[in-house]
Design an enzyme around this catalytic site. Structure first.
Site, PDB file in Angstrom:
ATOM      1  N   ASP A  12      -9.243  -1.547 -12.571  1.00 17.55           N
ATOM      2  CA  ASP A  12     -10.063  -2.695 -12.215  1.00 17.55           C
ATOM      3  C   ASP A  12     -11.550  -2.518 -12.544  1.00 17.55           C
ATOM      4  O   ASP A  12     -11.955  -2.710 -13.673  1.00 17.55           O
ATOM      5  CB  ASP A  12      -9.876  -3.057 -10.732  1.00 17.55           C
ATOM      6  CG  ASP A  12      -8.454  -3.470 -10.409  1.00 17.55           C
ATOM      7  OD1 ASP A  12      -7.568  -3.231 -11.245  1.00 17.55           O
ATOM      8  OD2 ASP A  12      -8.211  -4.012  -9.320  1.00 17.55           O
ATOM      9  N   GLU A  63      -4.525   1.811   1.580  1.00 17.90           N
ATOM     10  CA  GLU A  63      -4.642   1.653   0.126  1.00 17.90           C
ATOM     11  C   GLU A  63      -5.539   2.726  -0.484  1.00 17.90           C
ATOM     12  O   GLU A  63      -5.252   3.256  -1.556  1.00 17.90           O
ATOM     13  CB  GLU A  63      -5.215   0.264  -0.180  1.00 17.90           C
ATOM     14  CG  GLU A  63      -5.372  -0.044  -1.652  1.00 17.90           C
ATOM     15  CD  GLU A  63      -5.980  -1.417  -1.900  1.00 17.90           C
ATOM     16  OE1 GLU A  63      -5.940  -1.875  -3.051  1.00 17.90           O
ATOM     17  OE2 GLU A  63      -6.501  -2.035  -0.939  1.00 17.90           O
TER      18      GLU A  63
END
Length: 833
Positions: A575, A803
């Site tokens: 990302d 996460e």
């Protein structure tokens, strides 16, 4: 060896359906141009006699007919070819499917908890399924203003924890849910029998979490409905008063006839039901809330379901909800029985259910220890419980989805639908990402394949069957309405220029790469997969190659953006990890080159196992793994690190434009303080810099390996006592927002998948003779201990696996639960690489 972009398949579809060579289109256009030029030259040719003119006039119709017909043919060919290009993106790969059997042909995995996006739900592994699920609420919380009916896994529900404690992927699962006032446990057991998928029973248990709740009511609901397009019917069976539902009878094409029984414990004071019709399964919660009403029971007002409510004419019920209202503790059972199970001796209920559940739990414990040996490794009991939960959440996060992706190519003006397809996949996060992600799946199956190789092979097969004729697989799968409603519009459309790391090859190599021989079933599996693996590999080598030989770059970065500090590279999976500040075709991405080196190695091994010619993969692997060539295209002598290359400025920032008084506040935009130049992105050090280590490319005697190991242990760079951070503290974009609205993601946080790859590489080099063997082992042991200690601490502190983890405090960050690749901590604990 050089990498050259190949031409598209040199065929075009003509108007009558026949195939033409694509080069003939260019040839036709060339003929038209030549004919026009010749005609112009002839028109002005001197010395032409009247006889010649007469002869020419007689042939004028012929001379005009030829170029006009060629023009017409060229136009037809052009539009035919363009139409052909438009259809490529949603044309399936034409070879045999890798998924050989599914649905009722795999009876022990036909039913399952394949709805990971809800707190608990059951469905079948088929495109059009009966759906089951549960919801609950506390009237006390409603009185306090929390009127949310718990159903979909939502971070906004702020549950203290929820997740599977034990789940074997086939026979049973036990889940613990800690809400604010009550604790709930959902458990299920399956039993084979008959020809329509067998029986199963789910048990919902409710306990108070605080003393005051012993006198408070809790409402729990269990429902049945249909997936979109399912042909079937549901009918509630009522008691003699016609006010309480005792069971449901129903039918679908695959299940045949079935019956569902409900059995309460003594704590339930009343039951109610709702029988209604809904246009879509994602409206279950809303429709149920609309069906709530107030009823007086034992001189008290209670919220219950209002019975039958069928709006419109000729509407049959397709949603039936059972409601149990009770004072905790209480429980109830939902008993699904297939009418085809004629050999059923006893009902899967009560003591029989409890005994079968105990048997499955014992088998799970034995298999877990035999697989991971954590007790043998002297891990404390609480650590083993954590590891079982991590594995179980990975397995319990497997879903079955069916639908069409939205895709787009440069040849399509608007997004178009992919073909309808199923996906059997494990999801990264039940709350935030309850759908399939391509590169995540490779990491997921490093763990799943150790637990159940058949399940892992089936998951990978479903992904490979999503390949189109080009060799492209959409990286994010949003299939079916339940998945679609959770995704913002901006992330729905998948573009066929964009890749994702070929991580599916990682578990395939783990399963087969070191084997001296493979079974017949494995051989047949790889034979079916081979044409797709070849096409996928070739797609990377034709769409993601760089301008310089042996270089690659991720497509899809936006060179025109003004909002982003550094244009994101979603294709890489990383990302907002910093790349060259100004995207161009001159970029060289180190991680993609290393992925392709690894892919070449894995393809060469698979080809050897199944007797295919893998010479080109061997040669490509040797070529890309050449350390001198790697140094040439990715080693920065200035920073003494491996790095990306591109058009880069070392000085950029976000700045808000000045406005006149009274004008609205404009959004911050990027300001480039230093003009970009072509060169290495050597002001950035992080996960990408480690890819030659991750993929074992470096020689064990390489001084550059020694430099990387030294950098790993530097606390001013990546090293923390919680794990390796994603971006060095001295990198310009460390912990920086990418826009004023986007917090840093891969810019400092600790990610478990990359730490696993680091440990795998350190383990590899610690077992090879060389000057850095001992150093690799020492770093491995310390990094492993840091990761295990922090994840277990955060799990028991917060109730979740997260996460990502803070590089400053070790605290869990991002979404939770995130039991996708963060569950690789189980393999880390077990020293399985």
């Amino acid at each position: 060896m050089t990498n050259k972009k190949k031409k598209l398949n040199n065929t075009v579809q003509s108007k009558n359906g026949s195939l033409q060579d694509a080069d003939s289109v260019s040839e036709s256009v060339s003929m038209v141009t030549t004919s026009k030029n010749e005609a112009k030259m002839n028109k002005h040719k001197k010395g032409q006699t009247s006889k010649d003119s007469t002869k020419s006039s007689k042939n004028v119709s012929t001379s005009m007919y030829t170029p006009l017909s060629v023009v017409a043919a060229a136009v037809v060919a052009y539009f035919a070819y363009h139409g052909y290009l438009e259809t490529r993106i949603n044309t399936p790969f034409s070879d045999q499917k890798v998924v050989a059997v599914t649905g009722l042909d795999v009876p022990d995995r036909y039913w399952g908890s394949y709805r990971p996006g809800v707190y608990f739900g059951m469905k079948t592994r088929e495109p059009k399924s009966l759906l089951a699920g549960f919801m609950w609420f506390s009237p006390r919380l409603w009185a306090m203003g929390d009127v949310n009916l718990r159903h979909n896994c939502e971070q906004s529900d702020n549950l203290d924890s929820y997740g599977w404690l034990e789940h074997d992927g086939r026979n049973f699962g036990v889940q613990d849910i800690q809400d604010k006032l009550v604790r709930m446990q959902t458990s299920f057991v399956k039993r084979q029998g008959g020809i329509n998928g067998g029986d199963w029973t789910a048990k919902i248990s409710v306990e108070p979490r605080i003393e005051e709740m012993k006198n408070e009511f809790v409402s729990v609901m269990f429902y049945f409905t249909f997936d979109e397009g399912t042909e079937g019917w549901l009918t509630p069976v009522l008691d003699e008063t016609a006010s309480t539902m005792t069971s449901i009878i129903g039918h679908t094409t695959s299940l045949g006839e079935f019956q569902v029984h409900f059995k309460n414990s003594s704590g339930v004071i009343t039951n109610s039901y709702l029988s209604t019709n809904i246009p879509s399964p994602h409206l279950v919660k809303d429709s149920t809330m609309m069906g709530l009403t107030v009823k007086k029971i034992n001189e008290e007002q209670h919220i219950v379901l209002g019975g039958e409510h069928l709006p419109g004419e000729n509407k049959a019920p397709n949603l039936v909800v059972f409601h149990a209202l009770g004072k905790a503790p209480f429980d109830f059972e939902v008993i699904f029985e297939s009418a085809s199970n004629y050999e059923r001796v006893d009902r899967l209920s009560g003591d029989i259910f409890n005994e079968e559940l105990k048997t499955h739990k014992r088998n799970f414990d034995d298999k877990f220890e035999n697989t991971f040996r954590l007790s043998e490794k002297k891990f404390p009991v609480k650590d083993v419980i954590f590891a079982k939960a991590a594995l179980s959440n990975m397995i319990g996060g497997i879903g079955y989805f069916y639908g069409t992706s939205r895709v787009q190519s440069s040849a399509t003006k608007e997004p178009v639908p992919y073909w309808p397809a199923p996906l059997y996949a494990s999801v990264p996060s039940r709350s935030f990402f309850p759908r399939g992600f391509l590169w995540d799946e490779g990491f997921h199956n490093l763990l799943i394949s150790k637990w159940d190789k058949e399940i892992s092979q089936d998951i990978i097969a479903h992904w490979l069957d999503l390949m189109n004729i080009e060799g492209w697989i959409p990286r994010e799968q949003i299939l079916g309405i339940e998945a679609r409603v959770k995704v913002p519009d901006e992330f729905v459309v998948q573009k066929n220029s964009n890749a994702n790391p070929p991580t599916l090859l990682l578990p395939l190599y783990d399963m087969f790469g070191e084997a001296e021989s493979i079974s017949q079933s494995d051989y047949e599996y790889l034979q079916r997969a081979w044409p797709r693996l070849v096409t996928w590999y070739d797609w990377f080598n034709t769409t993601q190659v760089g301008r310089e030989p042996s270089t690659y770059y991720w497509q899809g970065r936006d060179p025109t953006t003004k909002r982003e500090l550094n244009p994101k590279s979603f294709s890489s999976g990383l990302d907002d990890y910093p790349r060259a500040s100004h995207p161009t075709d001159d970029e060289r991405h180190l991680d993609l080159r290393c992925w392709m080196t690894l892919a070449s190695k894995l393809m060469s091994r698979i080809s050897e196992l199944i007797g295919k010619d893998g010479q080109k993969y061997v040669e490509t692997w040797q070529y890309l793994a050449d350390n001198k060539l790697l140094d040439k295209v990715h080693w920065s002598t200035k920073s003494k690190r491996f790095a990306d290359y591109g058009l880069h400025s070392t000085s950029v920032k976000l700045k808000r434009p000045k406005t006149e008084p009274g004008m609205s506040r404009p959004e911050m935009i990027r300001e480039v303080l230093t003009p970009p130049t072509l060169g290495f992105v050597d002001d950035t050090f992080g996960y990408v810099s480690l890819f030659p280590l991750f993929t074992h490319i470096l020689s064990p005697s390489s001084q550059k390996l020694g430099k990387i190991l030294d950098d790993l242990k530097n606390p001013n760079l990546l090293w923390t006592k919680y794990g390796l951070r994603s971006l060095a503290k001295n990198s310009p974009l460390y912990d920086k927002r990418n826009t004023e609205h986007d917090p840093p993601y891969w810019r400092g946080a600790i990610w478990i998948n990359m730490n696993y790859l680091t440990l795998k590489a350190l383990h590899h080099y610690s077992n090879l003779e060389g000057p850095y063997q001992i150093k690799a082992k020492v770093i491995h042991n310390e990094l492993k201990e840091n990761l295990i200690t922090n994840l277990i601490k955060e799990y028991y502190k917060t109730g979740y696996i997260w996460e990502q983890y803070s590089d400053k405090s070790g605290e869990g960050m991002g979404c939770r639960p995130f039991t996708g690749w963060s569950s690789l901590i189980v393999l880390i604990m077990a020293d399985i690489y």
